[in-house]
Design an enzyme around this catalytic site. Structure first.
Site, PDB file in Angstrom:
ATOM      1  N   CYS A 164       1.461  14.746   0.410  1.00 15.56           N
ATOM      2  CA  CYS A 164       1.371  14.634  -1.054  1.00 15.56           C
ATOM      3  C   CYS A 164       0.896  15.920  -1.756  1.00 15.56           C
ATOM      4  O   CYS A 164       1.275  16.174  -2.895  1.00 15.56           O
ATOM      5  CB  CYS A 164       0.459  13.473  -1.431  1.00 15.56           C
ATOM      6  SG  CYS A 164      -1.047  13.406  -0.466  1.00 15.56           S
TER       7      CYS A 164
ATOM      8  N   THR B 125       4.168  -3.777  -0.715  1.00 10.99           N
ATOM      9  CA  THR B 125       3.003  -4.283  -1.445  1.00 10.99           C
ATOM     10  C   THR B 125       1.930  -3.219  -1.646  1.00 10.99           C
ATOM     11  O   THR B 125       0.912  -3.474  -2.271  1.00 10.99           O
ATOM     12  CB  THR B 125       2.367  -5.452  -0.663  1.00 10.99           C
ATOM     13  OG1 THR B 125       2.126  -4.994   0.679  1.00 10.99           O
ATOM     14  CG2 THR B 125       3.276  -6.664  -0.630  1.00 10.99           C
ATOM     15  N   GLY B 126       2.132  -2.022  -1.094  1.00 12.85           N
ATOM     16  CA  GLY B 126       1.119  -0.978  -1.169  1.00 12.85           C
ATOM     17  C   GLY B 126       1.241  -0.126  -2.415  1.00 12.85           C
ATOM     18  O   GLY B 126       2.121  -0.342  -3.271  1.00 12.85           O
ATOM     19  N   ALA B 127       0.351   0.858  -2.512  1.00 13.43           N
ATOM     20  CA  ALA B 127       0.326   1.722  -3.696  1.00 13.43           C
ATOM     21  C   ALA B 127       1.622   2.530  -3.810  1.00 13.43           C
ATOM     22  O   ALA B 127       2.216   2.620  -4.892  1.00 13.43           O
ATOM     23  CB  ALA B 127      -0.888   2.656  -3.614  1.00 13.43           C
TER      24      ALA B 127
ATOM     25  N   SER C  14       1.051 -10.248   4.088  1.00  9.32           N
ATOM     26  CA  SER C  14       1.695 -10.410   2.781  1.00  9.32           C
ATOM     27  C   SER C  14       2.969 -11.232   2.847  1.00  9.32           C
ATOM     28  O   SER C  14       3.596 -11.465   1.803  1.00  9.32           O
ATOM     29  CB  SER C  14       2.039  -9.044   2.180  1.00  9.32           C
ATOM     30  OG  SER C  14       0.873  -8.312   1.956  1.00  9.32           O
TER      31      SER C  14
ATOM     32  N   HIS D  70      -3.564  14.391  -7.627  1.00 14.14           N
ATOM     33  CA  HIS D  70      -4.165  15.494  -6.888  1.00 14.14           C
ATOM     34  C   HIS D  70      -4.076  16.770  -7.730  1.00 14.14           C
ATOM     35  O   HIS D  70      -3.070  16.997  -8.414  1.00 14.14           O
ATOM     36  CB  HIS D  70      -3.414  15.753  -5.578  1.00 14.14           C
ATOM     37  CG  HIS D  70      -3.552  14.670  -4.547  1.00 14.14           C
ATOM     38  ND1 HIS D  70      -4.421  13.601  -4.672  1.00 14.14           N
ATOM     39  CD2 HIS D  70      -2.932  14.508  -3.349  1.00 14.14           C
ATOM     40  CE1 HIS D  70      -4.323  12.837  -3.588  1.00 14.14           C
ATOM     41  NE2 HIS D  70      -3.418  13.362  -2.781  1.00 14.14           N
TER      42      HIS D  70
ATOM     43  N   GLN E  25      -8.316  16.164  -4.112  1.00 11.59           N
ATOM     44  CA  GLN E  25      -7.417  15.040  -3.894  1.00 11.59           C
ATOM     45  C   GLN E  25      -8.055  13.694  -4.276  1.00 11.59           C
ATOM     46  O   GLN E  25      -9.212  13.418  -3.964  1.00 11.59           O
ATOM     47  CB  GLN E  25      -6.936  15.037  -2.431  1.00 11.59           C
ATOM     48  CG  GLN E  25      -6.170  16.313  -2.107  1.00 11.59           C
ATOM     49  CD  GLN E  25      -5.573  16.374  -0.712  1.00 11.59           C
ATOM     50  OE1 GLN E  25      -5.505  17.450  -0.144  1.00 11.59           O
ATOM     51  NE2 GLN E  25      -5.119  15.267  -0.167  1.00 11.59           N
TER      52      GLN E  25
HETATM   53  N1  LIG Z   1      -1.122   7.205  -1.352  1.00 11.95           N
HETATM   54  C1  LIG Z   1      -0.540   8.401  -1.351  1.00 11.95           C
HETATM   55  O1  LIG Z   1      -0.755   9.254  -2.235  1.00 11.95           O
HETATM   56  C2  LIG Z   1       0.431   8.748  -0.264  1.00 11.95           C
HETATM   57  C3  LIG Z   1       1.119   9.935  -0.369  1.00 11.95           C
HETATM   58  C4  LIG Z   1       2.018  10.290   0.632  1.00 11.95           C
HETATM   59  C5  LIG Z   1       2.199   9.444   1.707  1.00 11.95           C
HETATM   60  N2  LIG Z   1       1.493   8.283   1.785  1.00 11.95           N
HETATM   61  C6  LIG Z   1       1.727   7.427   2.953  1.00 11.95           C
HETATM   62  O2  LIG Z   1       2.334   6.210   2.549  1.00 11.95           O
HETATM   63  C7  LIG Z   1       1.879   5.142   3.385  1.00 11.95           C
HETATM   64  C8  LIG Z   1       1.370   3.997   2.521  1.00 11.95           C
HETATM   65  O3  LIG Z   1       0.321   4.464   1.727  1.00 11.95           O
HETATM   66  P1  LIG Z   1      -0.259   3.616   0.508  1.00 11.95           P
HETATM   67  O4  LIG Z   1      -1.095   4.585  -0.226  1.00 11.95           O
HETATM   68  O5  LIG Z   1       0.822   2.871  -0.207  1.00 11.95           O
HETATM   69  O6  LIG Z   1      -1.202   2.555   1.290  1.00 11.95           O
HETATM   70  P2  LIG Z   1      -1.607   1.057   0.890  1.00 11.95           P
HETATM   71  O7  LIG Z   1      -1.778   0.898  -0.564  1.00 11.95           O
HETATM   72  O8  LIG Z   1      -2.748   0.745   1.781  1.00 11.95           O
HETATM   73  O9  LIG Z   1      -0.341   0.187   1.345  1.00 11.95           O
HETATM   74  C9  LIG Z   1      -0.012   0.010   2.713  1.00 11.95           C
HETATM   75  C10 LIG Z   1       1.274  -0.784   2.836  1.00 11.95           C
HETATM   76  O10 LIG Z   1       1.650  -0.840   4.214  1.00 11.95           O
HETATM   77  C11 LIG Z   1       1.767  -2.198   4.611  1.00 11.95           C
HETATM   78  N3  LIG Z   1       1.325  -2.356   5.991  1.00 11.95           N
HETATM   79  C12 LIG Z   1       0.099  -2.075   6.491  1.00 11.95           C
HETATM   80  N4  LIG Z   1       0.065  -2.381   7.800  1.00 11.95           N
HETATM   81  C13 LIG Z   1       1.289  -2.879   8.122  1.00 11.95           C
HETATM   82  C14 LIG Z   1       1.868  -3.369   9.319  1.00 11.95           C
HETATM   83  N5  LIG Z   1       1.184  -3.437  10.461  1.00 11.95           N
HETATM   84  N6  LIG Z   1       3.159  -3.790   9.283  1.00 11.95           N
HETATM   85  C15 LIG Z   1       3.872  -3.737   8.131  1.00 11.95           C
HETATM   86  N7  LIG Z   1       3.372  -3.285   6.967  1.00 11.95           N
HETATM   87  C16 LIG Z   1       2.096  -2.854   6.963  1.00 11.95           C
HETATM   88  C17 LIG Z   1       0.866  -2.960   3.669  1.00 11.95           C
HETATM   89  O11 LIG Z   1       1.272  -4.304   3.653  1.00 11.95           O
HETATM   90  P3  LIG Z   1       0.222  -5.551   3.477  1.00 11.95           P
HETATM   91  O12 LIG Z   1       0.178  -5.839   1.994  1.00 11.95           O
HETATM   92  O13 LIG Z   1       0.881  -6.638   4.222  1.00 11.95           O
HETATM   93  O14 LIG Z   1      -1.091  -5.131   4.035  1.00 11.95           O
HETATM   94  C18 LIG Z   1       1.148  -2.224   2.371  1.00 11.95           C
HETATM   95  O15 LIG Z   1       2.382  -2.649   1.845  1.00 11.95           O
HETATM   96  C19 LIG Z   1       0.836   5.761   4.326  1.00 11.95           C
HETATM   97  O16 LIG Z   1       1.479   6.082   5.535  1.00 11.95           O
HETATM   98  C20 LIG Z   1       0.418   7.012   3.633  1.00 11.95           C
HETATM   99  O17 LIG Z   1       0.001   8.013   4.517  1.00 11.95           O
HETATM  100  C21 LIG Z   1       0.635   7.912   0.821  1.00 11.95           C
END
Ligand SMILES: NC(=O)c1ccc[n+]([C@@H]2O[C@H](COP(=O)([O-])OP(=O)(O)OC[C@H]3O[C@@H](n4cnc5c(N)ncnc54)[C@H](OP(=O)(O)O)[C@@H]3O)[C@@H](O)[C@H]2O)c1
Length: 370
Positions: free
Chosen positions: A156, A37-39, A66, A271, A183
């Site tokens: 990233c 469900t996340g980004a 979720s 970025h 970034q």
């Molecule tokens: N954004 C970037 O550019 C990027 C780049 C490289 C790596 N990352 C890594 O990718 C990961 C996700 O980033 P994002 O940007 O997608 O963040 P986000 O939009 O905040 O999404 C977070 C996701 O993780 C889930 N989640 C959070 N807490 C959880 C838990 N306790 N148990 C199970 N699921 C959980 C959330 O589910 P709910 O909907 O249930 O809250 C949601 O699906 C992070 O570790 C980040 O460091 C991100």
């Protein structure tokens, strides 16, 4: 790879309520997306559809918040399952994008159940038994199933950088590189983008506007913040340290001299990086442009016009690394600057992870399931 099943229980956890999609076939792996469900997770689902990544089952996993949400992927609807309720024995490949704490807790559960994990967090990147992979650079690391059962997706900002450094090292040899990053707020997911929008609205309303920052301090609205992640004793931040050690591991250059300043800027997505490289030999600018343009999935903007340089607003949602402002320095013919822009949610996260998945399937790496 465990053969797919068509038994009714195959769809109970992530109940499919409509017809089969073109990408879903019985011979393809069973896939779980943790953080669906996340980004990053949403971008991954979008890319799986647009690139035709084949799966026999798809399981969407997130937190209990979720659980029960229904997401449409292709022509099918799937119910999101809480990670605590998901049986990882039902996945051949599990993509994790749910934060480091979630990976630390649940990746061992997934690998123990036999899934090969592609992890987007910092949790396993420097583990010697875990390859850290950018497919355009070191896909050969995927020839064998890793001892840890995990393939790590790099930071990233590191991913687009090493894709360029590989070609530069191969032609001229790198003495050192100095990088400043710019970034975007989406590096902190959906909530990062929302906070940028809300703080910008509040800033325009004036000093009395009601707004409380969760992610960015001081505010990111109309500001730049030269700190991403926590400070280390060295004075560098963890984000800056990640770029150094991850670049070394991916490129197989343990003494690579890369130093960075990582800066958060009020941009929603993509970025950017200003990159200075000093090489072992003099660099001819025309040849440099040719070498960069010849790298896989890289586009060089090199015309003397208003569109000669990429910007985040212009190249958003692109699946290539954009390069511009290529210039050899006037006082040192071995050194040059360039500017790069890459979509952090795609190239910096979901696309790289999916390309790892594509390579794993193509190389038959899943056949060695324990
Ligand atoms: N954004 C970037 O550019 C990027 C780049 C490289 C790596 N990352 C890594 O990718 C990961 C996700 O980033 P994002 O940007 O997608 O963040 P986000 O939009 O905040 O999404 C977070 C996701 O993780 C889930 N989640 C959070 N807490 C959880 C838990 N306790 N148990 C199970 N699921 C959980 C959330 O589910 P709910 O909907 O249930 O809250 C949601 O699906 C992070 O570790 C980040 O460091 C991100």
């Amino acid at each position: 790879m465990t053969p797919a099943t068509t038994a009714p229980e195959a769809t109970t956890a992530t109940e499919a309520t409509t017809a089969t999609t073109a990408t879903s076939t019985a011979s393809a792996p069973r896939v779980a997306i943790v953080g669906a469900t996340g980004a990053v997770g949403s971008t991954l689902l979008e890319l799986m559809e647009s690139r035709g990544f084949r799966y026999s089952e798809l399981h969407l996993v997130a937190s209990a918040r979720s659980a029960g949400r229904v997401l449409t992927v292709g022509e099918r609807e799937y119910t999101v399952v809480a990670v605590e309720d998901f049986d990882f024995g039902r996945a051949d490949v599990a993509f994790f994008s749910a934060g480091t704490a979630v990976s630390e807790k649940w990746v061992p559960v997934a690998t123990e159940a036999g899934a090969l994990v592609i992890d987007n967090t910092i949790a396993f990147r420097m583990d010697p038994d875990t390859p850290l992979v950018v497919p355009q650079v070191n896909a050969h690391e995927l020839d064998r199933r890793p001892a840890s059962g995990v393939v790590a997706n790099p930071n990233c900002s590191t991913i687009p950088l090493v894709r360029l450094l590989r070609g530069i090292e191969d032609r001229w040899g790198i003495r050192n590189a100095v990088v400043s990053t710019y970034q975007a707020a989406s590096g902190l997911g959906y909530s990062g983008v929302e906070e940028l929008q809300e703080s910008s609205r509040a800033a325009l309303q004036g000093p009395d506007a009601d707004f409380e920052a969760n992610h960015f301090r001081p505010t990111l609205a109309f500001n730049v913040i030269p700190k991403i992640d926590r400070f280390l004793d060295s004075g560098f931040t963890l984000e800056e340290e990640k770029m150094l050690r991850e670049s070394r591991k991916i490129l197989g250059m343990p003494h690579l001299d890369v130093t960075t300043t990582c800066v958060r800027v009020p941009v929603a997505n993509c970025h950017s990086e200003a990159v200075y490289v000093e090489c072992q030999e003099p660099v001819d600018r025309a040849e440099l442009v040719e070498v960069l343009a010849g790298l896989p999935e890289v586009r060089v903007h090199d015309r003397e016009s208003a569109t000669a340089f990429p910007t985040p607003a212009v190249v958003d949602s692109s699946d290539v690394v954009h390069v511009g402002r290529v210039r050899v320095t006037q006082n040192n013919p071995r050194a040059f600057w360039l500017w790069l822009v890459a979509d952090n949610l795609r190239i910096g996260a979901a696309l790289n992870a999916l390309q790892i998945g594509e390579e794993i399937v193509a190389r038959g790496t899943l056949e060695a399931r324990p």
